[in-house]
Design a protein around this motif. Structure first.
Motif, PDB file in Angstrom:
ATOM      1  N   ILE A  49       0.828  -1.214   0.000  1.00  0.00           N
ATOM      2  CA  ILE A  49       0.000   0.000   0.000  1.00  0.00           C
ATOM      3  C   ILE A  49       0.862   1.264   0.000  1.00  0.00           C
ATOM      4  O   ILE A  49       0.615   2.200  -0.763  1.00  0.00           O
ATOM      5  N   LEU A  50       1.895   1.263   0.845  1.00  0.00           N
ATOM      6  CA  LEU A  50       2.741   2.465   0.916  1.00  0.00           C
ATOM      7  C   LEU A  50       3.499   2.684  -0.391  1.00  0.00           C
ATOM      8  O   LEU A  50       3.682   3.829  -0.824  1.00  0.00           O
ATOM      9  N   ARG A  51       3.920   1.595  -1.022  1.00  0.00           N
ATOM     10  CA  ARG A  51       4.662   1.757  -2.280  1.00  0.00           C
ATOM     11  C   ARG A  51       3.729   2.219  -3.394  1.00  0.00           C
ATOM     12  O   ARG A  51       4.061   3.086  -4.183  1.00  0.00           O
ATOM     13  N   HIS A  52       2.556   1.628  -3.434  1.00  0.00           N
ATOM     14  CA  HIS A  52       1.659   1.926  -4.549  1.00  0.00           C
ATOM     15  C   HIS A  52       0.957   3.274  -4.395  1.00  0.00           C
ATOM     16  O   HIS A  52       1.010   4.107  -5.291  1.00  0.00           O
ATOM     17  N   TYR A  53       0.271   3.472  -3.279  1.00  0.00           N
ATOM     18  CA  TYR A  53      -0.533   4.701  -3.128  1.00  0.00           C
ATOM     19  C   TYR A  53       0.282   5.855  -2.557  1.00  0.00           C
ATOM     20  O   TYR A  53      -0.034   7.010  -2.814  1.00  0.00           O
ATOM     21  N   GLY A  54       1.296   5.527  -1.752  1.00  0.00           N
ATOM     22  CA  GLY A  54       2.031   6.597  -1.080  1.00  0.00           C
ATOM     23  C   GLY A  54       3.245   7.078  -1.829  1.00  0.00           C
ATOM     24  O   GLY A  54       3.833   8.087  -1.465  1.00  0.00           O
ATOM     25  N   ASP A  55       3.617   6.329  -2.872  1.00  0.00           N
ATOM     26  CA  ASP A  55       4.784   6.715  -3.653  1.00  0.00           C
ATOM     27  C   ASP A  55       6.053   6.786  -2.801  1.00  0.00           C
ATOM     28  O   ASP A  55       6.935   7.598  -3.057  1.00  0.00           O
ATOM     29  N   LEU A  56       6.088   5.965  -1.759  1.00  0.00           N
ATOM     30  CA  LEU A  56       7.303   5.911  -0.930  1.00  0.00           C
ATOM     31  C   LEU A  56       8.249   4.878  -1.533  1.00  0.00           C
ATOM     32  O   LEU A  56       7.810   3.829  -2.012  1.00  0.00           O
ATOM     33  N   SER A  57       9.537   5.179  -1.497  1.00  0.00           N
ATOM     34  CA  SER A  57      10.519   4.216  -2.014  1.00  0.00           C
ATOM     35  C   SER A  57      10.654   3.068  -1.001  1.00  0.00           C
ATOM     36  O   SER A  57      10.250   3.205   0.166  1.00  0.00           O
ATOM     37  N   PHE A  58      11.245   1.973  -1.429  1.00  0.00           N
ATOM     38  CA  PHE A  58      11.430   0.852  -0.500  1.00  0.00           C
ATOM     39  C   PHE A  58      12.340   1.253   0.657  1.00  0.00           C
ATOM     40  O   PHE A  58      12.182   0.772   1.776  1.00  0.00           O
ATOM     41  N   LYS A  59      13.279   2.152   0.392  1.00  0.00           N
ATOM     42  CA  LYS A  59      14.167   2.637   1.449  1.00  0.00           C
ATOM     43  C   LYS A  59      13.348   3.424   2.488  1.00  0.00           C
ATOM     44  O   LYS A  59      13.524   3.235   3.699  1.00  0.00           O
ATOM     45  N   GLU A  60      12.452   4.285   2.000  1.00  0.00           N
ATOM     46  CA  GLU A  60      11.614   5.073   2.921  1.00  0.00           C
ATOM     47  C   GLU A  60      10.671   4.161   3.712  1.00  0.00           C
ATOM     48  O   GLU A  60      10.435   4.385   4.906  1.00  0.00           O
ATOM     49  N   ILE A  61      10.134   3.146   3.040  1.00  0.00           N
ATOM     50  CA  ILE A  61       9.250   2.199   3.731  1.00  0.00           C
ATOM     51  C   ILE A  61      10.036   1.460   4.817  1.00  0.00           C
ATOM     52  O   ILE A  61       9.552   1.287   5.936  1.00  0.00           O
ATOM     53  N   ALA A  62      11.257   1.053   4.465  1.00  0.00           N
ATOM     54  CA  ALA A  62      12.106   0.365   5.445  1.00  0.00           C
ATOM     55  C   ALA A  62      12.339   1.267   6.659  1.00  0.00           C
ATOM     56  O   ALA A  62      12.238   0.815   7.808  1.00  0.00           O
ATOM     57  N   ASP A  63      12.601   2.544   6.406  1.00  0.00           N
ATOM     58  CA  ASP A  63      12.860   3.480   7.508  1.00  0.00           C
ATOM     59  C   ASP A  63      11.654   3.615   8.430  1.00  0.00           C
ATOM     60  O   ASP A  63      11.788   3.582   9.647  1.00  0.00           O
TER      61      ASP A  63
END
Lengths: 190, 79
Positions: free
Chosen positions: A147-161
């Motif tokens: 969800i965060l990658r698709h709708y939030g446009d967060l990178s995997f690095k940002e999601i990891a953080d």
């Protein structure tokens, strides 16, 4: 790639200079993505509405308090707030004591159940219902990355953080989300 | 002999999180790797499906947010 006529950071600047319409434009620009993401994190229409409001009210106060640092990433910033509020609600609900009736039945199961089912059904029918249902069956960590990658446009690095894991773990969760969805689709279509 | 790529590499490729050099190398390898092509097709199908899921907040929620913004603006100008 977002291709808006007025970039987000210009609207933020304009809002901080006192132009209320700029905030309205930002809310209207992202309301659907943010609401969809929250709905798919909590799978409760009423709670999602509350979190949606809370998210943007927090956005307003953070902007006015000078807590937003422009890096060209308004949506990921909003989505981080939405995600944190959603997780707080989920954790709080898990800690809530169960209230039972004289026969030991959990009375929360009787509250608003019909309404929620109707609302959830409406959401499902209005949207791409089948996939919406399948995503709800994914483990929380996998669903969150998706969800965060698709709708939030967060990178995997940002999601990891923000989820407190390594980038490899975030990528691994995404991989298993995709594999699990494929398996579910195969099972359903058999 | 083809270069080894993992499904995670394909995920980064699909979400445009690879360097130009990695992108070229993956595009060279893809025609020879049906498993990676399958992963890419799954991601593209998933993206299409998720784009079709559109949930709007209730208009009252948007109204409450706009009012909050207005009220906090008045609060600032009065203080």
């Amino acid at each position: 790639m977002h291709n808006h006529i007025i970039p987000d950071h210009k609207l933020v600047e304009s809002y901080l200079e006192g132009n209320e319409i700029a905030l309205e434009m930002l809310v209207k620009r992202y309301k659907q993505k943010v609401m969809t993401a929250i709905s798919m994190l909590v799978y409760d229409r009423y709670l999602a509405e509350d979190i949606f409001q809370e998210t943007f009210i927090k956005v307003i106060h953070s902007l006015r308090g000078g807590k937003y640092q422009h890096e060209g990433k308004f949506l990921p910033w909003v989505m981080r707030i939405a995600r944190n509020l959603s997780i707080d609600h989920i954790r709080r609900n898990k800690k809530m004591p169960t209230i039972t009736d004289s026969e030991g039945n959990d009375i929360s199961t009787f509250i608003r159940t019909d309404d929620l089912n109707m609302e959830d059904r409406m959401v499902r029918d209005q949207t791409h219902g089948h996939l919406y249902d399948l995503i709800s069956r994914l483990p929380e960590e996998q669903r969150e990355v998706l969800i965060l990658r698709h709708y939030g446009d967060l990178s995997f690095k940002e999601i990891a953080d923000i989820t407190g894991c390594s980038i490899n773990t975030a990528l691994g969760r995404m991989r298993y989300a995709i594999l699990n969805l494929r398996k579910m689709l195969v099972t359903v279509t058999k | 002999m083809h270069e080894e790529f993992t499904p995670e590499d394909i995920i980064r490729y699909a979400y445009r999180e690879v360097t130009e050099e990695e992108k070229n190398r993956i595009e060279t390898a893809l025609p020879h790797r049906p498993d990676l092509r399958q992963m890419l097709e799954d991601i593209e199908a998933l993206e299409g499906g998720m784009n079709a899921i559109k949930i709007e907040p209730h208009p009252t929620s948007v109204k409450i947010i706009i009012e909050e913004s207005h009220d906090s603006s008045l609060h600032i100008s009065n203080s």
